[in-house]
Design a protein around this motif. Structure first.
Motif, PDB file in Angstrom:
ATOM      1  N   ALA A   3      -1.902   3.717   4.137  1.00  0.00           N
ATOM      2  CA  ALA A   3      -1.598   2.606   2.816  1.00  0.00           C
ATOM      3  C   ALA A   3      -2.842   2.293   2.169  1.00  0.00           C
ATOM      4  O   ALA A   3      -3.017   2.252   0.835  1.00  0.00           O
ATOM      5  CB  ALA A   3      -0.687   1.491   3.316  1.00  0.00           C
ATOM      6  N   VAL A   4      -3.899   1.900   3.018  1.00  0.00           N
ATOM      7  CA  VAL A   4      -5.172   1.606   2.338  1.00  0.00           C
ATOM      8  C   VAL A   4      -5.578   2.723   1.430  1.00  0.00           C
ATOM      9  O   VAL A   4      -6.032   2.231   0.180  1.00  0.00           O
ATOM     10  CB  VAL A   4      -6.116   0.965   3.375  1.00  0.00           C
ATOM     11  CG1 VAL A   4      -7.354   0.756   2.916  1.00  0.00           C
ATOM     12  CG2 VAL A   4      -5.527  -0.169   4.270  1.00  0.00           C
ATOM     13  N   ARG A   5      -5.546   3.734   1.739  1.00  0.00           N
ATOM     14  CA  ARG A   5      -6.010   5.131   0.724  1.00  0.00           C
ATOM     15  C   ARG A   5      -5.252   4.949  -0.441  1.00  0.00           C
ATOM     16  O   ARG A   5      -5.500   5.284  -1.351  1.00  0.00           O
ATOM     17  CB  ARG A   5      -6.046   6.190   1.648  1.00  0.00           C
ATOM     18  CG  ARG A   5      -7.158   6.203   2.725  1.00  0.00           C
ATOM     19  CD  ARG A   5      -7.112   7.667   3.437  1.00  0.00           C
ATOM     20  NE  ARG A   5      -7.522   8.677   2.281  1.00  0.00           N
ATOM     21  CZ  ARG A   5      -6.939  10.099   2.707  1.00  0.00           C
ATOM     22  NH1 ARG A   5      -6.719  10.365   3.689  1.00  0.00           N
ATOM     23  NH2 ARG A   5      -7.447  10.881   1.534  1.00  0.00           N
ATOM     24  N   ILE A   6      -4.009   4.896  -0.287  1.00  0.00           N
ATOM     25  CA  ILE A   6      -2.838   4.957  -1.578  1.00  0.00           C
ATOM     26  C   ILE A   6      -3.243   3.676  -2.470  1.00  0.00           C
ATOM     27  O   ILE A   6      -3.233   3.928  -3.782  1.00  0.00           O
ATOM     28  CB  ILE A   6      -1.407   5.320  -1.032  1.00  0.00           C
ATOM     29  CG1 ILE A   6      -1.335   6.413  -0.203  1.00  0.00           C
ATOM     30  CG2 ILE A   6      -0.525   5.149  -2.142  1.00  0.00           C
ATOM     31  CD1 ILE A   6       0.038   6.389   0.673  1.00  0.00           C
ATOM     32  N   ILE A   7      -3.423   2.544  -1.745  1.00  0.00           N
ATOM     33  CA  ILE A   7      -3.702   1.359  -2.538  1.00  0.00           C
ATOM     34  C   ILE A   7      -5.034   1.610  -3.475  1.00  0.00           C
ATOM     35  O   ILE A   7      -5.026   1.389  -4.629  1.00  0.00           O
ATOM     36  CB  ILE A   7      -3.714   0.204  -1.767  1.00  0.00           C
ATOM     37  CG1 ILE A   7      -2.291  -0.124  -1.236  1.00  0.00           C
ATOM     38  CG2 ILE A   7      -4.295  -0.997  -2.492  1.00  0.00           C
ATOM     39  CD1 ILE A   7      -2.291  -1.090  -0.083  1.00  0.00           C
ATOM     40  N   ALA A   8      -5.952   2.111  -2.613  1.00  0.00           N
ATOM     41  CA  ALA A   8      -7.333   2.379  -3.259  1.00  0.00           C
ATOM     42  C   ALA A   8      -7.205   3.644  -4.553  1.00  0.00           C
ATOM     43  O   ALA A   8      -7.623   3.206  -5.685  1.00  0.00           O
ATOM     44  CB  ALA A   8      -8.292   2.947  -2.521  1.00  0.00           C
ATOM     45  N   ALA A  32       6.533   0.786  -6.591  1.00  0.00           N
ATOM     46  CA  ALA A  32       6.926   1.963  -5.598  1.00  0.00           C
ATOM     47  C   ALA A  32       6.002   1.613  -4.475  1.00  0.00           C
ATOM     48  O   ALA A  32       6.598   1.591  -3.345  1.00  0.00           O
ATOM     49  CB  ALA A  32       6.932   3.271  -6.242  1.00  0.00           C
ATOM     50  N   LEU A  33       5.092   1.396  -4.468  1.00  0.00           N
ATOM     51  CA  LEU A  33       4.085   1.324  -3.191  1.00  0.00           C
ATOM     52  C   LEU A  33       4.412  -0.144  -2.557  1.00  0.00           C
ATOM     53  O   LEU A  33       4.540  -0.007  -1.288  1.00  0.00           O
ATOM     54  CB  LEU A  33       2.502   1.333  -3.751  1.00  0.00           C
ATOM     55  CG  LEU A  33       1.342   1.241  -2.641  1.00  0.00           C
ATOM     56  CD1 LEU A  33       1.783   2.317  -1.562  1.00  0.00           C
ATOM     57  CD2 LEU A  33       0.049   1.478  -3.297  1.00  0.00           C
ATOM     58  N   GLY A  76       2.955  12.334 -10.083  1.00  0.00           N
ATOM     59  CA  GLY A  76       3.988  12.277  -8.938  1.00  0.00           C
ATOM     60  C   GLY A  76       3.799  10.796  -8.307  1.00  0.00           C
ATOM     61  O   GLY A  76       3.063   9.981  -8.638  1.00  0.00           O
ATOM     62  N   LEU A  77       4.805  10.286  -7.352  1.00  0.00           N
ATOM     63  CA  LEU A  77       4.683   8.826  -6.919  1.00  0.00           C
ATOM     64  C   LEU A  77       4.014   8.754  -5.716  1.00  0.00           C
ATOM     65  O   LEU A  77       4.295   9.700  -4.689  1.00  0.00           O
ATOM     66  CB  LEU A  77       6.252   8.769  -6.424  1.00  0.00           C
ATOM     67  CG  LEU A  77       6.759   7.621  -6.098  1.00  0.00           C
ATOM     68  CD1 LEU A  77       6.279   6.506  -7.436  1.00  0.00           C
ATOM     69  CD2 LEU A  77       8.167   7.445  -5.688  1.00  0.00           C
ATOM     70  N   ARG A  78       2.901   8.112  -5.762  1.00  0.00           N
ATOM     71  CA  ARG A  78       1.838   8.178  -4.773  1.00  0.00           C
ATOM     72  C   ARG A  78       2.553   7.266  -3.400  1.00  0.00           C
ATOM     73  O   ARG A  78       2.172   7.724  -2.438  1.00  0.00           O
ATOM     74  CB  ARG A  78       0.864   7.030  -5.041  1.00  0.00           C
ATOM     75  CG  ARG A  78      -0.266   7.592  -5.933  1.00  0.00           C
ATOM     76  CD  ARG A  78      -1.415   6.759  -6.273  1.00  0.00           C
ATOM     77  NE  ARG A  78      -1.842   7.298  -7.885  1.00  0.00           N
ATOM     78  CZ  ARG A  78      -1.763   6.570  -8.723  1.00  0.00           C
ATOM     79  NH1 ARG A  78      -1.206   5.365  -8.595  1.00  0.00           N
ATOM     80  NH2 ARG A  78      -2.262   6.888  -9.903  1.00  0.00           N
ATOM     81  N   ALA A  79       3.473   6.468  -3.544  1.00  0.00           N
ATOM     82  CA  ALA A  79       4.123   5.807  -2.559  1.00  0.00           C
ATOM     83  C   ALA A  79       4.741   6.766  -1.487  1.00  0.00           C
ATOM     84  O   ALA A  79       4.926   6.506  -0.254  1.00  0.00           O
ATOM     85  CB  ALA A  79       5.062   4.769  -3.084  1.00  0.00           C
ATOM     86  N   ALA A  80       5.237   8.134  -2.116  1.00  0.00           N
ATOM     87  CA  ALA A  80       6.027   9.033  -1.336  1.00  0.00           C
ATOM     88  C   ALA A  80       5.019   9.550  -0.217  1.00  0.00           C
ATOM     89  O   ALA A  80       5.465  10.046   0.718  1.00  0.00           O
ATOM     90  CB  ALA A  80       6.415  10.112  -2.105  1.00  0.00           C
ATOM     91  N   GLN A  81       3.602   9.275  -0.528  1.00  0.00           N
ATOM     92  CA  GLN A  81       2.708  10.062   0.612  1.00  0.00           C
ATOM     93  C   GLN A  81       2.537   8.902   1.730  1.00  0.00           C
ATOM     94  O   GLN A  81       1.871   9.371   2.621  1.00  0.00           O
ATOM     95  CB  GLN A  81       1.314  10.243  -0.295  1.00  0.00           C
ATOM     96  CG  GLN A  81       1.290  11.098  -1.110  1.00  0.00           C
ATOM     97  CD  GLN A  81       0.166  11.180  -1.917  1.00  0.00           C
ATOM     98  OE1 GLN A  81      -0.825  10.755  -1.461  1.00  0.00           O
ATOM     99  NE2 GLN A  81       0.122  11.825  -3.289  1.00  0.00           N
ATOM    100  N   LEU A  82       3.161   7.824   1.694  1.00  0.00           N
ATOM    101  CA  LEU A  82       2.808   6.857   2.769  1.00  0.00           C
ATOM    102  C   LEU A  82       3.406   7.168   4.118  1.00  0.00           C
ATOM    103  O   LEU A  82       4.690   7.850   4.096  1.00  0.00           O
ATOM    104  CB  LEU A  82       3.438   5.494   2.283  1.00  0.00           C
ATOM    105  CG  LEU A  82       3.133   4.332   3.243  1.00  0.00           C
ATOM    106  CD1 LEU A  82       1.768   3.792   3.651  1.00  0.00           C
ATOM    107  CD2 LEU A  82       4.177   3.297   3.064  1.00  0.00           C
TER     108      LEU A  82
END
Length: 151
Positions: A3-8, A32-33, A76-82
């Protein structure tokens, strides 16, 4: 991805958004995140925060601005990578900062909105972002209480 990487990545995306549509896409990404982090913590997070995290997941999913912003517009949706939240406090602190930055960017967009629909989309997004930020702050408070009073 943590999550920290996606938030950044989301903070960078918001900082680089130079159009009204870009800011709306980033607001949608952030919501979405928030939903994804909340849902993840509701299942895998510390017991003390699971019910509040469920509320964050619900609040994050309320923003319908995504209907105006197809995922392809933002890559694309970054949150989908969580896939994990290694450090809940760091992730929630970063998410709170991201949501504050999104709200500030949306205020600027509202001032520039030249059509009624865009104005109300931004107002709706600000309300949802603010609610999500309040929920994140509540989860952080709960974690602080837990850490001060170990069982």
């Amino acid at each position: 991805m943590d999550a920290v990487r996606i938030i950044a990545a989301s903070r960078r995306g918001l900082a680089e958004a130079n159009t009204i549509q870009g800011v709306i896409v980033e607001a949608w990404q952030a919501q979405a995140l928030a939903e994804a982090v909340g849902s993840h913590l509701a299942i895998f997070g510390p017991y003390e925060v699971r019910s509040r995290a469920r509320g964050l997941g619900d609040a994050g999913g309320r923003f319908s601005g995504g209907l105006l912003c197809p995922a392809s517009a933002g890559g694309g949706l970054r949150a989908a990578q969580l896939s994990e939240v290694r450090d809940a406090k760091a992730a929630l602190t970063g998410l709170c900062l991201l949501l504050r930055e999104v709200c500030e960017a949306l205020v600027a967009v509202v001032l520039l909105a030249d059509e009624d629909g865009m104005y109300w989309t931004c107002v709706e997004a600000m309300d949802t972002v603010d609610e999500s930020r309040d929920r994140v702050a509540g989860i952080l408070e709960k974690l602080e209480v837990r850490d001060r009073n170990p069982a």
